[in-house]
Write an enzyme that holds these catalytic residues in place. Structure first.
Site, PDB file in Angstrom:
ATOM      1  N   SER A   1       6.366  67.686   7.137  1.00 15.43           N
ATOM      2  CA  SER A   1       7.467  67.411   7.302  1.00 15.43           C
ATOM      3  C   SER A   1       8.252  68.044   8.542  1.00 15.43           C
ATOM      4  O   SER A   1       9.993  67.925   7.912  1.00 15.43           O
ATOM      5  CB  SER A   1       8.101  67.315   5.952  1.00 15.43           C
ATOM      6  OG  SER A   1       7.264  66.529   5.184  1.00 15.43           O
TER       7      SER A   1
ATOM      8  N   GLU B   1       0.308  74.475   6.308  1.00 13.36           N
ATOM      9  CA  GLU B   1       0.361  73.354   6.022  1.00 13.36           C
ATOM     10  C   GLU B   1       0.331  73.235   4.318  1.00 13.36           C
ATOM     11  O   GLU B   1      -1.184  73.267   3.714  1.00 13.36           O
ATOM     12  CB  GLU B   1      -0.703  72.739   6.613  1.00 13.36           C
ATOM     13  CG  GLU B   1       0.019  72.303   8.094  1.00 13.36           C
ATOM     14  CD  GLU B   1      -0.573  70.840   8.577  1.00 13.36           C
ATOM     15  OE1 GLU B   1      -0.059  70.743   9.668  1.00 13.36           O
ATOM     16  OE2 GLU B   1      -2.306  70.895   7.988  1.00 13.36           O
TER      17      GLU B   1
ATOM     18  N   GLY C   1       2.792  65.970  11.629  1.00 15.67           N
ATOM     19  CA  GLY C   1       2.503  64.563  11.638  1.00 15.67           C
ATOM     20  C   GLY C   1       3.144  63.163  12.392  1.00 15.67           C
ATOM     21  O   GLY C   1       3.397  62.757  13.234  1.00 15.67           O
ATOM     22  N   GLY C   2       4.021  62.777  11.337  1.00 17.08           N
ATOM     23  CA  GLY C   2       4.734  61.790  11.278  1.00 17.08           C
ATOM     24  C   GLY C   2       5.810  61.733  12.771  1.00 17.08           C
ATOM     25  O   GLY C   2       5.884  60.346  13.370  1.00 17.08           O
TER      26      GLY C   2
ATOM     27  N   ASN D   1      -0.347  65.925  15.774  1.00 13.88           N
ATOM     28  CA  ASN D   1      -1.604  65.379  14.862  1.00 13.88           C
ATOM     29  C   ASN D   1      -0.873  63.794  15.117  1.00 13.88           C
ATOM     30  O   ASN D   1      -0.367  63.456  13.766  1.00 13.88           O
ATOM     31  CB  ASN D   1      -1.758  66.000  13.709  1.00 13.88           C
ATOM     32  CG  ASN D   1      -3.167  65.093  13.201  1.00 13.88           C
ATOM     33  OD1 ASN D   1      -3.639  64.203  13.526  1.00 13.88           O
ATOM     34  ND2 ASN D   1      -2.665  65.744  11.569  1.00 13.88           N
ATOM     35  N   TRP D   2      -1.628  62.338  15.837  1.00 17.27           N
ATOM     36  CA  TRP D   2      -1.543  61.671  15.256  1.00 17.27           C
ATOM     37  C   TRP D   2      -1.869  60.576  14.588  1.00 17.27           C
ATOM     38  O   TRP D   2      -2.117  59.898  13.922  1.00 17.27           O
ATOM     39  CB  TRP D   2      -2.012  60.851  16.614  1.00 17.27           C
ATOM     40  CG  TRP D   2      -0.532  61.203  18.062  1.00 17.27           C
ATOM     41  CD1 TRP D   2       0.094  61.901  17.480  1.00 17.27           C
ATOM     42  CD2 TRP D   2      -0.518  60.391  19.618  1.00 17.27           C
ATOM     43  NE1 TRP D   2       1.098  62.218  19.121  1.00 17.27           N
ATOM     44  CE2 TRP D   2       0.085  60.704  20.455  1.00 17.27           C
ATOM     45  CE3 TRP D   2      -1.656  59.683  20.188  1.00 17.27           C
ATOM     46  CZ2 TRP D   2       0.284  61.006  21.524  1.00 17.27           C
ATOM     47  CZ3 TRP D   2      -1.850  59.333  21.294  1.00 17.27           C
ATOM     48  CH2 TRP D   2      -0.315  60.241  21.890  1.00 17.27           C
ATOM     49  N   LYS D   3      -3.054  61.461  13.414  1.00 16.67           N
ATOM     50  CA  LYS D   3      -3.615  61.013  12.746  1.00 16.67           C
ATOM     51  C   LYS D   3      -4.599  59.363  13.147  1.00 16.67           C
ATOM     52  O   LYS D   3      -4.919  59.266  14.028  1.00 16.67           O
ATOM     53  CB  LYS D   3      -2.996  60.926  11.973  1.00 16.67           C
ATOM     54  CG  LYS D   3      -2.477  62.641  11.109  1.00 16.67           C
ATOM     55  CD  LYS D   3      -2.309  62.407   9.369  1.00 16.67           C
ATOM     56  CE  LYS D   3      -0.241  63.645   9.347  1.00 16.67           C
ATOM     57  NZ  LYS D   3      -0.459  64.197   8.250  1.00 16.67           N
TER      58      LYS D   3
ATOM     59  N   GLY E   1       3.412  64.994   4.788  1.00 14.68           N
ATOM     60  CA  GLY E   1       4.338  63.676   4.857  1.00 14.68           C
ATOM     61  C   GLY E   1       4.998  63.662   3.756  1.00 14.68           C
ATOM     62  O   GLY E   1       4.722  62.111   3.201  1.00 14.68           O
TER      63      GLY E   1
ATOM     64  N   GLU F   1      -6.187  66.983   5.011  1.00 14.97           N
ATOM     65  CA  GLU F   1      -6.974  65.534   4.401  1.00 14.97           C
ATOM     66  C   GLU F   1      -8.328  65.267   5.233  1.00 14.97           C
ATOM     67  O   GLU F   1      -8.800  64.711   4.673  1.00 14.97           O
ATOM     68  CB  GLU F   1      -6.157  64.404   5.644  1.00 14.97           C
ATOM     69  CG  GLU F   1      -4.756  64.559   5.321  1.00 14.97           C
ATOM     70  CD  GLU F   1      -3.766  64.066   6.203  1.00 14.97           C
ATOM     71  OE1 GLU F   1      -4.108  63.814   7.261  1.00 14.97           O
ATOM     72  OE2 GLU F   1      -2.121  64.069   5.755  1.00 14.97           O
TER      73      GLU F   1
ATOM     74  N   HIS G   1      -8.151  70.390   8.222  1.00 15.35           N
ATOM     75  CA  HIS G   1      -6.982  69.498   7.945  1.00 15.35           C
ATOM     76  C   HIS G   1      -6.800  69.538   6.439  1.00 15.35           C
ATOM     77  O   HIS G   1      -7.930  69.020   5.879  1.00 15.35           O
ATOM     78  CB  HIS G   1      -6.504  68.798   8.887  1.00 15.35           C
ATOM     79  CG  HIS G   1      -4.837  68.291   8.781  1.00 15.35           C
ATOM     80  ND1 HIS G   1      -4.950  67.151   7.495  1.00 15.35           N
ATOM     81  CD2 HIS G   1      -4.144  67.797   9.557  1.00 15.35           C
ATOM     82  CE1 HIS G   1      -3.454  67.159   7.161  1.00 15.35           C
ATOM     83  NE2 HIS G   1      -3.055  67.153   8.606  1.00 15.35           N
TER      84      HIS G   1
END
Ligand code: PEP
Length: 249
Positions: free
Chosen positions: A209, A164, A230-231, A8-10, A170, A95, A93
């Site tokens: 994470s 999640e 993510g990251g 997920n490149w957000k 994150g 977010e 998600h």
């Protein structure tokens, strides 16, 4: 079924970086055992899909509107994602649930729209830190599961579920292996309760994470059908290292 490793490149990546990352993944992904997916921002989705066409890496969106078209300024529909080259979409998600007030009912409507457009949905659920601190994590996830998943979610090729924990996204924190295994077992039981035998086939990803250093242990846990990242999906080396762990998991 292979484990699914989804990035997920957000809200990261301008076109040149996105295409360069896609090209690195295209080269590095060949021959692995895991199924790979990247979900870039809308603005670069078509360019990434073009760079990955015919490769081992699929492309998805990070959200979609519940309607096919209409007066919805700034929104993107499921058929538009499909038209841009996506075959998957992340929905619900945390977010989006927290920053955009998305309810489980809305996530369910979006999931119906995604499936109707030929996209495979990845529906996210997960408890907040307060819910876990109060021992309410299963109840919170249970409500999200019963509210977010439409009838038929598990049918055919079926949707994917992502667990999640909000507090792990994150932050560099992860639940213990026992906590992940317990929650995945709970989610499996809920999926079977909602969808019968088809619920036993739904892949349940862990997200929060995941890094190359912890991926092997997390991906080896029972009922973990892959990871949402993510990251660590923003660099080819990390994403491919996690994919390699999945192949061994
Ligand atoms: C995510 O946002 O879906 C996620 C898992 O992020 P990270 O890997 O950075 O925790």
């Amino acid at each position: 079924m292979p484990q699914l490793i989804a990035g997920n490149w957000k809200m990261h990546m301008l076109r040149a970086e996105a295409v360069a990352l896609a090209q690195a993944l295209r080269t590095g992904a060949a021959g692995g055992a895991a199924e790979l997916l990247v979900c870039p921002p809308f603005t670069v989705l078509a360019a990434v899909a073009e760079a990955l066409a015919g490769s081992a890496v699929a492309v998805g969106g990070q959200d979609c509107h519940q309607d096919k078209q209409g007066a919805h300024t700034g929104d993107v529909s499921a058929p538009m994602l499909r038209d841009a080259g996506a075959s998957w979409v992340i929905l619900g998600h945390s977010e989006r649930r927290l920053n955009h007030g998305e309810t489980s009912e809305l996530v369910r409507e979006k999931t119906v729209a995604a499936v109707a457009a030929g996209l495979t949905p990845i529906v996210c659920v997960g408890e907040t830190a307060d819910q876990r601190a109060g021992g309410g994590e299963a109840e919170a996830v249970g409500w999200q599961l019963s509210g977010s998943l439409p009838q038929g979610f598990a049918d055919g090729p079926g949707g994917v579920l992502a667990y999640e924990p909000v507090w792990a996204i994150g932050t560099g924190k992860t639940p213990t292996e026992d906590e992940v295994a317990d929650m995945h077992a709970f989610i499996r039981a809920e999926l079977v309760r909602q969808f019968g035998d088809a619920g036993a086939q739904v892949r349940i990803l862990y997200g929060g994470s995941v890094k190359p250093a912890n991926a092997g242990a997390l991906l080896a846990l029972p009922e973990v059908g892959g990871a949402l990242i993510g990251g660590a999906s923003l660099t080819a080396a990390d994403f491919l290292a996690i994919a390699g762990a999945a192949a061994r998991g």
